[in-house]
Scaffold this active site. Structure first.
Site, PDB file in Angstrom:
ATOM      1  N   ASN A   9      -4.443 -43.312 -31.128  1.00 29.60           N
ATOM      2  CA  ASN A   9      -5.215 -43.085 -32.423  1.00 29.60           C
ATOM      3  C   ASN A   9      -6.067 -41.651 -32.341  1.00 29.60           C
ATOM      4  O   ASN A   9      -6.746 -41.590 -31.719  1.00 29.60           O
ATOM      5  CB  ASN A   9      -6.519 -44.223 -32.414  1.00 29.60           C
ATOM      6  CG  ASN A   9      -7.426 -44.086 -33.446  1.00 29.60           C
ATOM      7  OD1 ASN A   9      -7.176 -43.234 -34.296  1.00 29.60           O
ATOM      8  ND2 ASN A   9      -8.647 -44.792 -33.297  1.00 29.60           N
ATOM      9  N   TRP A  10      -5.526 -40.912 -33.211  1.00 37.88           N
ATOM     10  CA  TRP A  10      -5.794 -39.495 -33.380  1.00 37.88           C
ATOM     11  C   TRP A  10      -7.102 -39.332 -33.935  1.00 37.88           C
ATOM     12  O   TRP A  10      -7.608 -38.303 -33.892  1.00 37.88           O
ATOM     13  CB  TRP A  10      -4.518 -38.579 -33.881  1.00 37.88           C
ATOM     14  CG  TRP A  10      -3.391 -38.789 -33.208  1.00 37.88           C
ATOM     15  CD1 TRP A  10      -3.111 -39.281 -31.966  1.00 37.88           C
ATOM     16  CD2 TRP A  10      -2.103 -37.979 -33.656  1.00 37.88           C
ATOM     17  NE1 TRP A  10      -1.712 -38.906 -31.821  1.00 37.88           N
ATOM     18  CE2 TRP A  10      -1.123 -38.131 -32.595  1.00 37.88           C
ATOM     19  CE3 TRP A  10      -2.138 -36.911 -34.724  1.00 37.88           C
ATOM     20  CZ2 TRP A  10       0.034 -37.614 -32.767  1.00 37.88           C
ATOM     21  CZ3 TRP A  10      -0.817 -36.617 -34.949  1.00 37.88           C
ATOM     22  CH2 TRP A  10       0.360 -36.886 -33.786  1.00 37.88           C
ATOM     23  N   LYS A  11      -7.473 -40.267 -34.575  1.00 37.34           N
ATOM     24  CA  LYS A  11      -8.902 -40.192 -35.301  1.00 37.34           C
ATOM     25  C   LYS A  11      -8.777 -39.102 -36.359  1.00 37.34           C
ATOM     26  O   LYS A  11      -7.749 -38.840 -36.897  1.00 37.34           O
ATOM     27  CB  LYS A  11     -10.093 -40.079 -34.357  1.00 37.34           C
ATOM     28  CG  LYS A  11     -10.136 -41.552 -33.390  1.00 37.34           C
ATOM     29  CD  LYS A  11     -11.173 -41.356 -32.623  1.00 37.34           C
ATOM     30  CE  LYS A  11     -11.049 -42.688 -31.583  1.00 37.34           C
ATOM     31  NZ  LYS A  11     -12.326 -42.773 -30.995  1.00 37.34           N
ATOM     32  N   HIS A  95     -11.634 -50.719 -36.457  1.00 39.02           N
ATOM     33  CA  HIS A  95     -11.943 -49.938 -35.528  1.00 39.02           C
ATOM     34  C   HIS A  95     -13.539 -49.845 -35.704  1.00 39.02           C
ATOM     35  O   HIS A  95     -14.211 -49.778 -36.508  1.00 39.02           O
ATOM     36  CB  HIS A  95     -11.415 -48.436 -35.741  1.00 39.02           C
ATOM     37  CG  HIS A  95     -11.801 -47.599 -34.353  1.00 39.02           C
ATOM     38  ND1 HIS A  95     -12.752 -47.255 -34.167  1.00 39.02           N
ATOM     39  CD2 HIS A  95     -11.022 -47.400 -33.252  1.00 39.02           C
ATOM     40  CE1 HIS A  95     -12.644 -46.562 -32.950  1.00 39.02           C
ATOM     41  NE2 HIS A  95     -11.527 -46.665 -32.519  1.00 39.02           N
ATOM     42  N   GLU A  97     -15.614 -47.311 -35.060  1.00 37.50           N
ATOM     43  CA  GLU A  97     -16.167 -46.353 -36.009  1.00 37.50           C
ATOM     44  C   GLU A  97     -16.222 -46.784 -37.434  1.00 37.50           C
ATOM     45  O   GLU A  97     -17.123 -46.149 -38.054  1.00 37.50           O
ATOM     46  CB  GLU A  97     -15.261 -45.089 -35.573  1.00 37.50           C
ATOM     47  CG  GLU A  97     -15.587 -44.395 -34.223  1.00 37.50           C
ATOM     48  CD  GLU A  97     -14.504 -43.727 -33.506  1.00 37.50           C
ATOM     49  OE1 GLU A  97     -13.536 -43.427 -34.184  1.00 37.50           O
ATOM     50  OE2 GLU A  97     -14.435 -43.630 -32.325  1.00 37.50           O
ATOM     51  N   GLU A 167     -11.906 -53.082 -27.651  1.00 35.90           N
ATOM     52  CA  GLU A 167     -12.620 -51.606 -27.285  1.00 35.90           C
ATOM     53  C   GLU A 167     -13.946 -51.801 -27.446  1.00 35.90           C
ATOM     54  O   GLU A 167     -14.617 -51.789 -28.157  1.00 35.90           O
ATOM     55  CB  GLU A 167     -11.979 -50.792 -28.485  1.00 35.90           C
ATOM     56  CG  GLU A 167     -10.454 -50.420 -28.743  1.00 35.90           C
ATOM     57  CD  GLU A 167     -10.431 -49.248 -29.613  1.00 35.90           C
ATOM     58  OE1 GLU A 167      -9.730 -48.314 -29.008  1.00 35.90           O
ATOM     59  OE2 GLU A 167     -10.938 -48.903 -30.418  1.00 35.90           O
ATOM     60  N   GLY A 173     -14.728 -42.663 -26.101  1.00 35.48           N
ATOM     61  CA  GLY A 173     -15.223 -41.436 -26.120  1.00 35.48           C
ATOM     62  C   GLY A 173     -16.368 -41.058 -25.137  1.00 35.48           C
ATOM     63  O   GLY A 173     -16.891 -39.899 -25.044  1.00 35.48           O
ATOM     64  N   SER A 213     -11.813 -44.865 -23.253  1.00 32.75           N
ATOM     65  CA  SER A 213     -11.660 -43.683 -22.049  1.00 32.75           C
ATOM     66  C   SER A 213     -10.450 -44.096 -21.234  1.00 32.75           C
ATOM     67  O   SER A 213     -10.566 -44.023 -20.113  1.00 32.75           O
ATOM     68  CB  SER A 213     -13.033 -43.685 -21.308  1.00 32.75           C
ATOM     69  OG  SER A 213     -13.955 -43.203 -22.083  1.00 32.75           O
ATOM     70  N   GLY A 234      -7.730 -42.672 -27.659  1.00 34.59           N
ATOM     71  CA  GLY A 234      -8.395 -41.688 -28.631  1.00 34.59           C
ATOM     72  C   GLY A 234      -7.992 -40.241 -27.852  1.00 34.59           C
ATOM     73  O   GLY A 234      -6.866 -39.729 -28.038  1.00 34.59           O
ATOM     74  N   GLY A 235      -9.034 -39.686 -27.142  1.00 32.38           N
ATOM     75  CA  GLY A 235      -8.890 -38.359 -26.501  1.00 32.38           C
ATOM     76  C   GLY A 235      -7.501 -38.111 -25.810  1.00 32.38           C
ATOM     77  O   GLY A 235      -7.077 -37.006 -26.094  1.00 32.38           O
TER      78      GLY A 235
HETATM   79  P1  13P Z   1     -11.067 -42.867 -26.332  1.00 29.10           P
HETATM   80  O1  13P Z   1      -9.851 -43.034 -25.709  1.00 29.10           O
HETATM   81  O2  13P Z   1     -11.537 -41.330 -26.616  1.00 29.10           O
HETATM   82  O3  13P Z   1     -12.331 -43.167 -25.601  1.00 29.10           O
HETATM   83  O4  13P Z   1     -11.229 -43.621 -27.752  1.00 29.10           O
HETATM   84  C1  13P Z   1     -10.693 -44.930 -27.721  1.00 29.10           C
HETATM   85  C2  13P Z   1     -10.543 -45.430 -29.299  1.00 29.10           C
HETATM   86  O5  13P Z   1     -11.436 -45.842 -29.872  1.00 29.10           O
HETATM   87  C3  13P Z   1      -9.113 -45.688 -29.479  1.00 29.10           C
HETATM   88  O6  13P Z   1      -9.108 -46.362 -30.783  1.00 29.10           O
END
Ligand code: 13P
Length: 252
Positions: A9-11, A95, A97, A167, A173, A213, A234-235
């Site tokens: 998920n590149w956000k 998600h 967010e 999640e 993050g 993470s 994510g990251g």
């Molecule tokens: P991180 O891997 O950056 O913690 O993000 C997780 C996430 O929200 C994937 O959707």
């Protein structure tokens, strides 16, 4: 056997040029991977270009959101049909967010899941508790409400096609990954809940990803738990080398 699914998920990261650079690299480095399903979810603007580049490869494309209407006067929104035409196979929905910053509710997410399935796309539906909810020990109620609300009104066949993602908000993050025991406990709880809502075969077929993470140094520990069927990343999905390591985690 549930096939492992690792999704990036590149956000709100990567413009079109950067997205193409990353997937060019992934396409080469992940060639031949067949035992794990690989999905990349770029921002909307890069979806089409990324899909074109990945055509014929073993990497699928997902979007990070959509609206539930087919078309019309909904300024700024994107429909499932548009995503399908642009080459998407998956859509991440609910998600944390989006729940937190855009006030998405379970009812709203439920409508999107319906629209996504109607278009022949597959949803990745996210659920997870905040730190406060975990500390108050009410995560079971929170996750039950989220999953029950998002899955309301679907048939067994529809649920079998879905991917769920646990999640924990406190792990996203933050570098504070859930322990394998914590994650496995919640994944088992979700699978048992789906069994109660539907039946055992549906629950057993359902893939549940962990997200929060996930990094090359902790992926294998988590993925080898019995109810963890993949990762939503994510990251660590923003760099080819770390994402490749995640996809090629060591299976025990
Ligand atoms: P991180 O891997 O950056 O913690 O993000 C997780 C996430 O929200 C994937 O959707």
């Amino acid at each position: 056997m549930r096939k492992t699914i690792i999704a990036g998920n590149w956000k709100m990261n990567k413009n079109i040029a950067e997205a193409l650079e990353l997937v060019k690299d992934l396409k080469i480095k992940l060639e031949g991977v067949a035992d794990t399903e690989v999905v990349v979810c770029p921002p909307f603007l890069a979806v089409n270009a990324v899909s074109q580049l990945l055509k014929g490869s073993n990497i699928k494309v997902g979007a990070q959101n959509c609206y539930f209407e087919k078309k019309g006067a909904f300024t700024g929104e994107v429909s499932p049909a548009m995503l399908k035409e642009a080459g998407c196979a998956y859509v991440i929905l609910g998600h944390s967010e989006r729940r937190q910053y855009f006030k998405e509710t379970n009812d709203f997410i439920n409508k999107k899941v319906k629209a996504v399935l109607a278009e022949g796309l597959l949803p990745i539906i996210c659920a997870g508790e905040t730190l406060e909810e975990r500390e108050k020990n009410i995560w079971k109620e929170v996750i039950k409400t989220q999953i029950t609300g998002c899955l309301a009104g679907f048939t067994k066949e529809e649920v079998s096609k879905m991917v769920l993602a646990y999640e924990p908000v406190w792990a996203i993050g933050t570098g504070k990954v859930a322990s394998k025991e914590q994650a496995q406990e919640v994944h088992k709880f979700i699978r048992d809940l789906v069994e109660k809502l539907y039946d055992k075969p549906v629950a057993e077929a359902l893939r549940i990803q962990y997200g929060g993470s996930v990094k090359p140094d902790n992926v294998s520990i988590l993925m080898n738990e019995p109810d963890i069927d993949g990762a939503l990343v994510g990251g660590a999905a923003l760099e080819a080398d770390s994402f490749v390591k995640l996809v090629k985690f060591e299976k025990k």
